[in-house]
Design a protein around this motif. Structure first.
Motif, PDB file in Angstrom:
ATOM      1  N   TYR A 153       0.841  -1.201   0.000  1.00 33.90           N
ATOM      2  CA  TYR A 153       0.000   0.000   0.000  1.00 33.90           C
ATOM      3  C   TYR A 153       0.879   1.255   0.000  1.00 33.90           C
ATOM      4  N   ILE A 154       1.905   1.253   0.818  1.00 30.54           N
ATOM      5  CA  ILE A 154       2.804   2.416   0.911  1.00 30.54           C
ATOM      6  C   ILE A 154       3.518   2.653  -0.417  1.00 30.54           C
ATOM      7  N   LYS A 155       4.064   1.610  -1.002  1.00 35.47           N
ATOM      8  CA  LYS A 155       4.796   1.747  -2.271  1.00 35.47           C
ATOM      9  C   LYS A 155       3.915   2.342  -3.356  1.00 35.47           C
ATOM     10  N   ARG A 156       2.675   1.916  -3.408  1.00 36.28           N
ATOM     11  CA  ARG A 156       1.780   2.415  -4.441  1.00 36.28           C
ATOM     12  C   ARG A 156       1.434   3.891  -4.224  1.00 36.28           C
ATOM     13  N   ARG A 157       1.442   4.332  -2.975  1.00 38.76           N
ATOM     14  CA  ARG A 157       1.150   5.746  -2.691  1.00 38.76           C
ATOM     15  C   ARG A 157       2.372   6.632  -2.889  1.00 38.76           C
ATOM     16  N   LEU A 158       3.531   6.030  -3.045  1.00 37.09           N
ATOM     17  CA  LEU A 158       4.747   6.789  -3.341  1.00 37.09           C
ATOM     18  C   LEU A 158       5.010   6.864  -4.842  1.00 37.09           C
ATOM     19  N   ASN A 159       4.118   6.290  -5.629  1.00 34.22           N
ATOM     20  CA  ASN A 159       4.256   6.315  -7.084  1.00 34.22           C
ATOM     21  C   ASN A 159       4.065   7.749  -7.581  1.00 34.22           C
ATOM     22  N   PRO A 160       5.117   8.365  -8.136  1.00 32.57           N
ATOM     23  CA  PRO A 160       5.017   9.780  -8.558  1.00 32.57           C
ATOM     24  C   PRO A 160       4.132  10.003  -9.768  1.00 32.57           C
ATOM     25  N   TRP A 161       3.770   8.933 -10.464  1.00 31.60           N
ATOM     26  CA  TRP A 161       2.981   9.074 -11.688  1.00 31.60           C
ATOM     27  C   TRP A 161       1.475   9.038 -11.411  1.00 31.60           C
ATOM     28  N   LYS A 162       1.105   8.852 -10.142  1.00 32.93           N
ATOM     29  CA  LYS A 162      -0.314   8.806  -9.812  1.00 32.93           C
ATOM     30  C   LYS A 162      -0.638   9.836  -8.745  1.00 32.93           C
ATOM     31  N   ASP A 163      -1.831  10.376  -8.848  1.00 33.28           N
ATOM     32  CA  ASP A 163      -2.287  11.368  -7.879  1.00 33.28           C
ATOM     33  C   ASP A 163      -3.120  10.668  -6.809  1.00 33.28           C
ATOM     34  N   HIS A 164      -2.689  10.780  -5.555  1.00 33.92           N
ATOM     35  CA  HIS A 164      -3.380  10.119  -4.458  1.00 33.92           C
ATOM     36  C   HIS A 164      -4.022  11.146  -3.543  1.00 33.92           C
ATOM     37  N   SER A 165      -5.136  10.776  -2.958  1.00 34.77           N
ATOM     38  CA  SER A 165      -5.838  11.673  -2.046  1.00 34.77           C
ATOM     39  C   SER A 165      -5.045  11.805  -0.743  1.00 34.77           C
ATOM     40  N   ILE A 166      -5.338  12.860  -0.008  1.00 30.09           N
ATOM     41  CA  ILE A 166      -4.656  13.077   1.268  1.00 30.09           C
ATOM     42  C   ILE A 166      -5.016  11.964   2.248  1.00 30.09           C
ATOM     43  N   GLU A 167      -6.233  11.422   2.126  1.00 37.69           N
ATOM     44  CA  GLU A 167      -6.648  10.317   3.001  1.00 37.69           C
ATOM     45  C   GLU A 167      -5.803   9.069   2.745  1.00 37.69           C
ATOM     46  N   GLU A 168      -5.519   8.802   1.468  1.00 37.72           N
ATOM     47  CA  GLU A 168      -4.677   7.649   1.126  1.00 37.72           C
ATOM     48  C   GLU A 168      -3.261   7.837   1.662  1.00 37.72           C
ATOM     49  N   LEU A 169      -2.722   9.053   1.517  1.00 38.02           N
ATOM     50  CA  LEU A 169      -1.371   9.331   1.988  1.00 38.02           C
ATOM     51  C   LEU A 169      -1.294   9.246   3.510  1.00 38.02           C
ATOM     52  N   GLU A 170      -2.327   9.708   4.181  1.00 37.23           N
ATOM     53  CA  GLU A 170      -2.344   9.640   5.649  1.00 37.23           C
ATOM     54  C   GLU A 170      -2.437   8.191   6.129  1.00 37.23           C
ATOM     55  N   LEU A 171      -3.181   7.373   5.394  1.00 42.43           N
ATOM     56  CA  LEU A 171      -3.259   5.954   5.753  1.00 42.43           C
ATOM     57  C   LEU A 171      -1.912   5.278   5.525  1.00 42.43           C
ATOM     58  N   ALA A 172      -1.254   5.629   4.428  1.00 38.06           N
ATOM     59  CA  ALA A 172       0.085   5.089   4.161  1.00 38.06           C
ATOM     60  C   ALA A 172       1.055   5.504   5.264  1.00 38.06           C
ATOM     61  N   LEU A 173       0.936   6.733   5.744  1.00 36.26           N
ATOM     62  CA  LEU A 173       1.785   7.209   6.833  1.00 36.26           C
ATOM     63  C   LEU A 173       1.505   6.428   8.110  1.00 36.26           C
ATOM     64  N   SER A 174       0.238   6.157   8.360  1.00 36.60           N
ATOM     65  CA  SER A 174      -0.138   5.363   9.534  1.00 36.60           C
ATOM     66  C   SER A 174       0.471   3.965   9.472  1.00 36.60           C
ATOM     67  N   PHE A 175       0.411   3.353   8.288  1.00 37.63           N
ATOM     68  CA  PHE A 175       1.026   2.034   8.117  1.00 37.63           C
ATOM     69  C   PHE A 175       2.540   2.106   8.328  1.00 37.63           C
ATOM     70  N   SER A 176       3.151   3.180   7.847  1.00 41.68           N
ATOM     71  CA  SER A 176       4.599   3.341   7.988  1.00 41.68           C
ATOM     72  C   SER A 176       5.001   3.421   9.457  1.00 41.68           C
ATOM     73  N   LYS A 177       4.201   4.118  10.227  1.00 39.92           N
ATOM     74  CA  LYS A 177       4.498   4.245  11.658  1.00 39.92           C
ATOM     75  C   LYS A 177       4.301   2.912  12.389  1.00 39.92           C
ATOM     76  N   GLN A 178       3.326   2.124  11.919  1.00 41.48           N
ATOM     77  CA  GLN A 178       3.155   0.779  12.480  1.00 41.48           C
ATOM     78  C   GLN A 178       4.377  -0.087  12.176  1.00 41.48           C
ATOM     79  N   LEU A 179       4.872   0.030  10.944  1.00 43.74           N
ATOM     80  CA  LEU A 179       6.063  -0.732  10.553  1.00 43.74           C
ATOM     81  C   LEU A 179       7.275  -0.287  11.355  1.00 43.74           C
ATOM     82  N   LYS A 180       7.380   1.006  11.599  1.00 45.29           N
ATOM     83  CA  LYS A 180       8.483   1.525  12.414  1.00 45.29           C
ATOM     84  C   LYS A 180       8.436   0.939  13.822  1.00 45.29           C
ATOM     85  N   ALA A 181       7.232   0.862  14.376  1.00 47.98           N
ATOM     86  CA  ALA A 181       7.065   0.290  15.717  1.00 47.98           C
ATOM     87  C   ALA A 181       7.454  -1.187  15.748  1.00 47.98           C
TER      88      ALA A 181
END
Length: 212
Positions: free
Chosen positions: A162-190
């Motif tokens: 999910y995170i990788k797909r939201r980092l794709n520079p060729w696609k426009d993602h909503s702020i909600e999608e990016l915030e969810l990706a950030l939430s997943f990233s913080k879970q992975l960090k933990a």
């Protein structure tokens, strides 16, 4: 004995010889699903369509055999799989999403029955691919839904995807999608995921740009 009778007898003999093999393969897949042995599902439920192909090649070239039916007419076993996925845990949900993608997420050429995998202008002009977008849209929506469900349930592989797909520079993602990706990233960090700090920084920048 007539030649046609000989052919019929040979065909029947082959059917009875091969039927137990296919039944065993189908039962092995069903056992993996019913017992929720997530790591065995792909290897049990999918087989290369040709013996000279490795599993990786079969996936790459979409040369796979399975007993899940079609997207529009799924088999009873696939329906059991989907029902179990609803409460099957993150890894099981991930395998269901992955299996759905492998079984039904066909490329345009695969869907059109093109064995060479090549798209040419003549095929386009003839209308060979006209209904592909109509087919693939609900397939992709279902695949993405289940990867998201798996990620939200804690599947590490789904979260990374999910995170990788939201980092794709060729696609426009909503702020909600990016915030969810950030939430997943913080879970992975933990969970001590390596090199995740840089990903968190990139997502925070993307979110900040969206908020401007």
């Amino acid at each position: 004995m007539k030649r046609s009778d000989i052919f019929t007898n040979i065909t029947l003999a082959l059917f009875f010889i091969l039927t137990p093999f296919f039944s065993v393969a189908k039962q092995t897949c069903l056992n993996a699903i019913e017992n929720k042995v997530s790591d065995m599902i792909i290897g049990s439920c999918f087989m290369p369509a040709h013996k000279d192909l490795s599993m990786r090649e079969a996936i790459l070239y979409e040369k796979l055999n399975h007993d899940f039916g079609t997207f529009d007419n799924p088999s009873a076993m696939y329906q059991v799989f989907e029902n179990m996925a609803k409460s099957g845990g993150p890894d099981f949900m991930y395998r269901f999403a992955q299996s759905t993608e492998m079984a039904f997420g066909h490329s345009k050429t695969k869907w059109a029955g093109k064995p060479d995998g090549m798209i040419n202008s003549r095929d386009v002009e003839s209308g060979l691919y006209d209904d592909y977008d109509e087919y693939i849209k609900p397939v992709r929506e279902k695949i993405e839904l289940w990867y998201k469900k798996a990620a939200e349930s804690g599947s590490r592989d789904s979260q990374v995807m999910y995170i990788k797909r939201r980092l794709n520079p060729w696609k426009d993602h909503s702020i909600e999608e990016l915030e969810l990706a950030l939430s997943f990233s913080k879970q992975l960090k933990a969970n001590n995921e390596p090199n995740i700090d840089r990903v968190i920084q990139e997502l925070e920048i993307l979110i900040a740009e969206k908020e401007l």
